[in-house]
Write an enzyme that holds these catalytic residues in place. Structure first.
Site, PDB file in Angstrom:
ATOM      1  N   ASP A 174       0.835  -1.214  -0.052  1.00 31.15           N
ATOM      2  CA  ASP A 174      -0.083   0.117  -0.060  1.00 31.15           C
ATOM      3  C   ASP A 174       0.751   1.229  -0.086  1.00 31.15           C
ATOM      4  O   ASP A 174       2.252   1.071   0.361  1.00 31.15           O
ATOM      5  CB  ASP A 174      -0.806   0.018   1.079  1.00 31.15           C
ATOM      6  CG  ASP A 174      -1.689   1.255   1.528  1.00 31.15           C
ATOM      7  OD1 ASP A 174      -2.220   1.851   0.361  1.00 31.15           O
ATOM      8  OD2 ASP A 174      -2.005   1.480   2.577  1.00 31.15           O
TER       9      ASP A 174
ATOM     10  N   ASP B 285      -0.534   5.051   1.188  1.00 28.78           N
ATOM     11  CA  ASP B 285      -0.620   5.916   1.916  1.00 28.78           C
ATOM     12  C   ASP B 285      -0.493   5.109   3.455  1.00 28.78           C
ATOM     13  O   ASP B 285      -1.147   4.089   3.599  1.00 28.78           O
ATOM     14  CB  ASP B 285      -2.060   6.285   2.121  1.00 28.78           C
ATOM     15  CG  ASP B 285      -2.329   7.305   0.864  1.00 28.78           C
ATOM     16  OD1 ASP B 285      -1.452   8.250   0.785  1.00 28.78           O
ATOM     17  OD2 ASP B 285      -3.199   7.110   0.026  1.00 28.78           O
TER      18      ASP B 285
ATOM     19  N   ASP C 197      -2.604  -0.625   5.731  1.00 30.31           N
ATOM     20  CA  ASP C 197      -2.538  -0.144   7.266  1.00 30.31           C
ATOM     21  C   ASP C 197      -4.220  -0.274   7.707  1.00 30.31           C
ATOM     22  O   ASP C 197      -4.740   0.160   8.811  1.00 30.31           O
ATOM     23  CB  ASP C 197      -2.358   1.477   7.405  1.00 30.31           C
ATOM     24  CG  ASP C 197      -3.123   2.176   6.299  1.00 30.31           C
ATOM     25  OD1 ASP C 197      -2.718   2.082   5.152  1.00 30.31           O
ATOM     26  OD2 ASP C 197      -3.418   3.248   6.678  1.00 30.31           O
TER      27      ASP C 197
END
Ligand SMILES: [Mg+2]
Length: 174
Positions: A7, A9, A134
């Site tokens: 990922d 961000d 996250d």
């Protein structure tokens, strides 16, 4: 070669730090990440008493100069020898972010081919062997192995293998 899904961000880029700075600027506050240790980050910052950060995130430029996470460049570089690495980022919610994310990735991670940048909407369509993310919403639909990257908004989340930084990922995946 195993396919590694990474990922952007709050995994490659410290987006939460930028969000918190935007929040502090428009609300004239001075919170740091540690303040949210026992709070639910998005619940807190989205309270009606605060000015919404959404217009700032939607505006041009927000995703253009996010800070890069410590050691992410070196570890991502080295992991390419062992994994088929894809960067997968949900970007279409913020259309201005699409071009900015592409240039940000090309700038910090020039060794990753553009074919391996996947800017999408819903990550449940993504297949691979390992996903580092996250957000629970992305990990829970993933059929491979999940690694939860520690972030200010997931400190309360249990049930996932948690990694705190890129050096930990290097040790785990090498
Ligand atoms: Mg993320």
């Amino acid at each position: 070669m195993k396919r590694l899904i990474v990922d952007m961000d709050d995994v490659l880029a410290d987006t939460s730090q930028a969000i918190l700075e935007a929040f502090n600027t428009i609300n004239h506050t001075n919170y740091n990440k540690e303040y949210f240790r026992n709070k639910v980050f998005y619940e807190f910052i989205n309270q009606a008493q605060f000015e919404s950060i959404r217009p700032m995130i939607e505006a041009k430029g927000f995703f253009a100069d996010l800070p890069v996470m410590a050691d992410a460049v070196q570890v991502m570089h080295d992991l390419q020898a062992k994994y088929d690495v894809f960067v997968v980022s949900a970007a279409t919610e913020f259309p201005n972010s699409l071009e900015e994310k592409y240039h940000w990735l090309a700038n910090y991670f020039p060794f990753i081919h553009w074919k391996n940048f996947v800017l999408c909407g819903d990550k449940s369509i993504i297949k691979g062997d390992i996903m580092i993310d996250d957000h629970e919403k992305n990990l829970k639909t993933f059929e491979g192995e999940s690694l939860l990257f520690d972030a200010v908004h997931n400190w309360h989340l249990e049930g996932y293998q948690r990694v705190h930084n890129w050096k930990e990922i290097e040790l785990l995946l090498n």
